[in-house]
Design a protein around this motif. Structure first.
Motif, PDB file in Angstrom:
ATOM      1  N   ASP A  74       0.825  -1.209   0.000  1.00 32.38           N
ATOM      2  CA  ASP A  74       0.000   0.000   0.000  1.00 32.38           C
ATOM      3  C   ASP A  74       0.860   1.261   0.000  1.00 32.38           C
ATOM      4  N   GLN A  75       1.906   1.272   0.826  1.00 24.87           N
ATOM      5  CA  GLN A  75       2.805   2.434   0.871  1.00 24.87           C
ATOM      6  C   GLN A  75       3.511   2.625  -0.468  1.00 24.87           C
ATOM      7  N   ALA A  76       3.969   1.522  -1.063  1.00 29.24           N
ATOM      8  CA  ALA A  76       4.652   1.612  -2.355  1.00 29.24           C
ATOM      9  C   ALA A  76       3.685   2.110  -3.427  1.00 29.24           C
ATOM     10  N   SER A  77       2.429   1.676  -3.378  1.00 20.94           N
ATOM     11  CA  SER A  77       1.433   2.138  -4.353  1.00 20.94           C
ATOM     12  C   SER A  77       1.202   3.636  -4.233  1.00 20.94           C
ATOM     13  N   LYS A  78       1.129   4.121  -2.989  1.00 19.01           N
ATOM     14  CA  LYS A  78       0.944   5.559  -2.783  1.00 19.01           C
ATOM     15  C   LYS A  78       2.139   6.340  -3.321  1.00 19.01           C
ATOM     16  N   VAL A 112       9.804   0.443  -9.768  1.00 24.10           N
ATOM     17  CA  VAL A 112       8.708   0.071  -8.868  1.00 24.10           C
ATOM     18  C   VAL A 112       9.174  -1.039  -7.921  1.00 24.10           C
ATOM     19  N   LYS A 113       9.959  -1.986  -8.449  1.00 24.92           N
ATOM     20  CA  LYS A 113      10.481  -3.074  -7.618  1.00 24.92           C
ATOM     21  C   LYS A 113      11.398  -2.534  -6.523  1.00 24.92           C
ATOM     22  N   ASP A 114      12.238  -1.552  -6.867  1.00 28.44           N
ATOM     23  CA  ASP A 114      13.113  -0.924  -5.873  1.00 28.44           C
ATOM     24  C   ASP A 114      12.306  -0.250  -4.763  1.00 28.44           C
ATOM     25  N   ILE A 115      11.231   0.427  -5.143  1.00 27.95           N
ATOM     26  CA  ILE A 115      10.368   1.077  -4.148  1.00 27.95           C
ATOM     27  C   ILE A 115       9.764   0.027  -3.224  1.00 27.95           C
ATOM     28  N   LEU A 116       9.261  -1.071  -3.797  1.00 31.72           N
ATOM     29  CA  LEU A 116       8.647  -2.133  -2.997  1.00 31.72           C
ATOM     30  C   LEU A 116       9.646  -2.774  -2.045  1.00 31.72           C
ATOM     31  N   LYS A 138      10.343  -0.461   0.839  1.00 28.97           N
ATOM     32  CA  LYS A 138       9.241  -0.410   1.809  1.00 28.97           C
ATOM     33  C   LYS A 138       9.192  -1.683   2.656  1.00 28.97           C
ATOM     34  N   LEU A 139       9.434  -2.838   2.030  1.00 27.22           N
ATOM     35  CA  LEU A 139       9.444  -4.098   2.777  1.00 27.22           C
ATOM     36  C   LEU A 139      10.575  -4.113   3.808  1.00 27.22           C
ATOM     37  N   ALA A 140      11.739  -3.632   3.404  1.00 30.37           N
ATOM     38  CA  ALA A 140      12.884  -3.616   4.318  1.00 30.37           C
ATOM     39  C   ALA A 140      12.645  -2.664   5.486  1.00 30.37           C
ATOM     40  N   LYS A 141      12.034  -1.510   5.213  1.00 29.89           N
ATOM     41  CA  LYS A 141      11.740  -0.558   6.290  1.00 29.89           C
ATOM     42  C   LYS A 141      10.753  -1.127   7.296  1.00 29.89           C
ATOM     43  N   ARG A 142       9.885  -2.042   6.864  1.00 28.23           N
ATOM     44  CA  ARG A 142       8.907  -2.661   7.752  1.00 28.23           C
ATOM     45  C   ARG A 142       9.460  -3.906   8.437  1.00 28.23           C
TER      46      ARG A 142
END
Length: 161
Positions: free
Chosen positions: A20-24, A59-63, A66-70
């Motif tokens: 969701d964060q990556a989509s935003k 887009v993959k880099d953004i995802l 975000k996964l690593a930050k979580r």
């Protein structure tokens, strides 16, 4: 007899939040304005869409960020082939792997038996149960697994004395 389980679990709620964060972020970024870049999540599959391979990589880099930050281990992601979808559009399917596959479980039990540590390892579904006489030998096995298995995220839980 002390024992613990070697498992591979992924918090799917955190995966959903990261998607969701990556989509935003993709929706608000200037370099993605007017493009078809987006992410979709269904069960344990994330699908990336974009106008080009380069955009899919962005887009993959953004995802992944975000996964690593979580706090999610990105080694649980299985990247599919980059596909061309009509015209100049592209998509990529990313599967979130959960549970230890039987091949990896057999490899883990073989490594434990070859190490000559006095423990028993048995495959139980998508996890490996390790039991031994003392807590110290179990901790040796945990240290060995952390050192040896680097290509797949493992967790050690259900520790019983």
């Amino acid at each position: 007899m002390p024992s613990f389980d070697i498992v591979s679990e992924v918090n799917l709620v955190e995966v959903r939040n990261a998607v969701d964060q990556a989509s935003k972020e993709v929706a608000t970024r200037y370099d993605f304005k007017g493009s078809s870049a987006r992410l979709e999540l269904t069960e344990k599959v994330v699908t990336l869409y974009g106008d080009s391979e380069f955009q899919i990589e962005q887009v993959k880099d953004i995802l992944v960020n975000k996964l690593a930050k979580r706090g999610l281990d990105v080694r649980c992601l299985d990247y599919g082939k980059l596909e061309s979808v009509g015209g100049n559009k592209a998509k990529q399917v990313i599967t979130v792997k959960e549970g230890i596959e039987t091949e990896l479980a057999k490899k883990i039990t073989r490594m434990i038996k070859d190490s000559k540590v006095k423990v028993q390892a048995s495959i139980q579904g998508e996890s490996v149960r390790v039991s031994g006489a003392k807590r110290d030998v179990l901790q040796e096995v945990i240290a060995m697994m952390k050192k040896e298995v680097t290509d797949f995220p493992l967790q050690f839980n259900n520790f019983r004395d």
